[in-house]
Write an enzyme that holds these catalytic residues in place. Structure first.
Site, short mmCIF file in Angstrom:
data_model
loop_
_atom_site.label_atom_id
_atom_site.label_comp_id
_atom_site.label_asym_id
_atom_site.label_seq_id
_atom_site.Cartn_x
_atom_site.Cartn_y
_atom_site.Cartn_z
N MET A 43 24.08 -39.11 17.23
CA MET A 43 23.72 -38.23 18.34
C MET A 43 23.56 -36.78 17.93
O MET A 43 22.94 -36.00 18.64
CB MET A 43 24.79 -38.31 19.43
CG MET A 43 24.80 -39.64 20.16
SD MET A 43 26.12 -39.69 21.40
CE MET A 43 25.62 -38.34 22.46
N GLY A 44 24.13 -36.39 16.79
CA GLY A 44 24.03 -34.99 16.42
C GLY A 44 24.61 -34.72 15.06
O GLY A 44 24.98 -35.65 14.32
N ASP A 156 38.72 -42.95 22.58
CA ASP A 156 38.22 -43.25 21.23
C ASP A 156 39.19 -42.73 20.17
O ASP A 156 38.76 -42.18 19.15
CB ASP A 156 36.83 -42.67 21.02
CG ASP A 156 36.13 -43.26 19.80
OD1 ASP A 156 36.47 -44.40 19.41
OD2 ASP A 156 35.25 -42.59 19.22
#
Length: 636
Positions: A43-44, A156
């Site tokens: 994502m980045g 997470d």
């Protein structure tokens, strides 16, 4: 550091190097220079940078440009900023800025953590000594506690997202990273279920999360249990070649036993954290903190390490790196000192430190012994004194210390000699009763000995609202022990009655009804004893045995006492003496045994004789039946 995708910083991206390298050497947001790429994820990318005006190193996360077209991904990135910005705790990375680049990409500025991940430590040195593993876990729990108090669930947690740095002589100072798929309660979920399912980590995922069910703070407790297991065993609790196999193990298989060289109480603690059913786990990280503090010697703490950032004053075991500074350094280095001439600040600071000492010592004196009994009886702890961290942290880092001692929160003021009158706790109590995490954390931070019956009742209702039935029943018991009148609380009586039909909580609920709930408790027992039992339930048998006790029957109402006496199938003359009482007091619960007296068989030769011939003269039996039919039993 790890990236915001929940993966390693060094892989997983299909982006050309040129795109992620283009920012290096540039100034973004007019104040952050991008110096070095630390890693790239799906994502980045994550960069090390510097605030050009303050000369302060920072970590910068930048969302890939094409990801900005996905509203769900952008929302997730925004939620990470919200989550990291809400949590103010020394064991959690701090978010300081959030913005947008000219090309439309979003960026998030975080505290730079120049350390190694717990994954690296496990690979090189695991299995870790028990005390070292627990010292790391204790700090993670402190950071999670602050997140939970702010209504945030990490979802997470794993070794990749736990960084270890050196601070103030402590080599294992923890920083929890990556709230990218955090659940922020006030945001209503944000529609991020799919993204969470993709980027969550199966090896550390709670069963309820793996099954797509509702997730609360207890999912983080499970994940932390897996992390502790790996530190102690040197291997993950669950391994499989395919993701489906790994998720299946999380859902259905118990973890392999930890080595027997590890103390039994520690093994029991880890397995308690890894219960598949959230109701059977530790109910809060505050309980875990209390247990670990007891083992590591928290009674001697000058200041709680995860509240003020001062490390735990214990000697390092042989072969371990010194993890804690000497006890001669009780002052938090992050709180600036000022001379006494500056007015009320110094008395407030001294009061704060004293309060923290007392809260820490209180939890340590009681928590460890009870934790052993808890595991034997499968009952969670109620020792959350150390949970004052979230409240005290707000005092330290806010403006409170610059004001008079009267500004100290009520939970601290209770423990300070000569402190100003405590604030009105009514709003906190009302919010806690509705299940508000922050309000419940504030009440849980109060010493059990100082907690009022009303506060215990609010915690009981709050736990019930969150579906934490065992904790709710325990808190209700404590409330009633302090104030008998609370035994009649309608909302909690419904909780007790429902819990009596659940095989996981039936014994706890029925014992509470028998021991503490008086007349209504006896009514509950009778209702359970005479109701159709759910499959595998032992509730009716337990309720009947409790109703046989004289001390329980002594609390029965007049109506119930008649029903109990009639159901014992008394002889004719005894039944006749009961009829006037039935006419006066009996309700519908007595109808069936009274109707049994109308039968004209069952005794004598071939059971053809009339067992209750003495009741045939007069109208007492008919009147008793009519009276019983006319009265409704209590609603439960």
């Amino acid at each position: 550091m790890t990236d915001s995708d929940g993966g390693q910083t060094d892989g997983g991206s299909k982006e050309p190097e040129a795109e992620t390298d283009a920012l290096i050497g540039t100034i973004i947001g007019e104040r952050y220079r991008v110096d070095e790429k630390l890693g790239v994820g799906g994502m980045g990318a994550v960069y090390r940078g510097e605030h050009v005006h303050m000369r302060k190193p920072v970590a910068i996360k930048v969302l890939h440009r094409e990801m900005t077209a996905m509203a769900e991904v952008v929302r997730r990135f925004e939620l990470e900023a919200i989550a990291a910005g809400r949590i103010d705790h020394p064991n959690v990375t701090v978010a300081t800025d959030f913005g947008k680049l000219p090309d439309g990409s979003f960026f998030l500025v975080l505290e730079y953590v120049p350390g190694k991940s717990l994954t690296e430590l496990i690979k090189k040195e695991a299995p870790l000594p028990v005390d070292r593993a627990l010292f790391i876990a204790r700090q993670v729990a402190g950071g999670l506690g602050a997140a939970h108090a702010a209504g945030i669930v990490h979802r997470d947690l794993k070794p990749d997202n736990i960084m270890l740095i050196e601070r103030g002589g402590t080599k294992d100072f923890v920083k929890v990273l990556d709230f990218g798929i955090a659940k922020v309660s006030s945001e209503g979920g944000g529609g991020l279920t799919r993204i969470g399912a993709i980027f969550g980590t199966p090896a550390y995922m709670a069963p309820e999360q793996a099954a797509g069910q509702k997730v609360d703070h207890r999912a983080d407790i499970y994940s932390l249990g897996l992390v502790v297991y790996e530190m102690l065993a040197g291997r993950p609790a669950f391994e499989a070649a395919e993701i489906v196999g790994l998720l299946t193990k999380q859902l259905t298989e118990p973890p392999p036993p930890l080595p027997e060289s590890i103390e039994e109480d520690v093994r029991a603690l880890v397995m308690k954290m890894l219960e598949k059913d959230p109701e059977k786990r530790l109910s809060s990280v505050a309980e875990l903190v209390a247990i670990i503090d007891a083992r590591l010697g928290a009674a001697a703490l000058p200041v709680d390490s995860t509240v003020l950032g001062v490390s735990s004053p214990r000697a390092a075991p042989p072969g371990e790196p010194p993890s804690v500074p000497a006890r001669s350094a009780p002052v938090d280095p992050t709180v600036p000192t000022r001379p006494a001439a500056d007015g009320p600040m110094e008395p407030a600071k001294r009061a704060l430190v004293l309060a923290t000492k007392r809260l820490s010592a209180l939890a340590a004196r009681t928590a460890f012994g009870e934790s052993i009994r808890v595991f034997g009886r499968d009952v969670p702890l109620w020792l959350a004194g150390i949970g004052a961290g979230a409240v005290i942290m707000a005092v330290v880092l806010g403006t409170t210390l610059t004001r008079a001692p009267a500004r100290l929160p009520a939970v601290v003021a209770r423990h300070v000699d000569g402190a100003a009158p405590a604030k009105d706790m009514s709003p906190v109590i009302a919010s806690a009763a509705e299940g508000d995490h922050g309000a419940m954390a504030e009440l849980a931070a109060i010493s059990e000995k100082e907690r009022t019956a009303e506060e215990w009742l609010a915690l009981a209702k709050g736990h019930a609202a969150l579906g934490q039935v065992r904790s709710s029943l325990q808190a209700f018991r404590r409330a009633v022990m302090l104030e008998k009148e609370l035994a009649g609380d309608p909302a909690m009586l419904k909780v007790v009655r429902r819990a009596a039909d659940d095989e996981q909580t039936e014994r706890l609920a029925l014992d509470l009804a028998a021991d503490r709930l008086g007349e209504t408790g006896a009514d509950i027992l009778f209702d359970v004893a005479t109701s159709k039992a759910p499959p595998k339930s032992e509730g009716p048998q337990i309720a009947k045995s409790l109703l046989d006790k004289d001390e329980v029957r002594a609390h029965a109402s007049k109506a119930l006492a008649v029903a109990l006496a009639l159901r014992e199938r008394p002889r004719c003359e005894e039944a006749k003496r009961l009829l006037p009482r039935a006419i006066e007091n009996a309700d519908e619960r007595s109808v069936r045994p009274l109707l049994a007296f109308t039968s004209r068989s069952g005794c004598g030769f071939l059971s053809l004789g009339d067992c209750y011939s003495c009741l045939r003269r007069g109208d007492d039996l008919a009147d008793a039946i009519a009276a019983a039919k006319s009265r409704k039993p209590p609603k439960l």
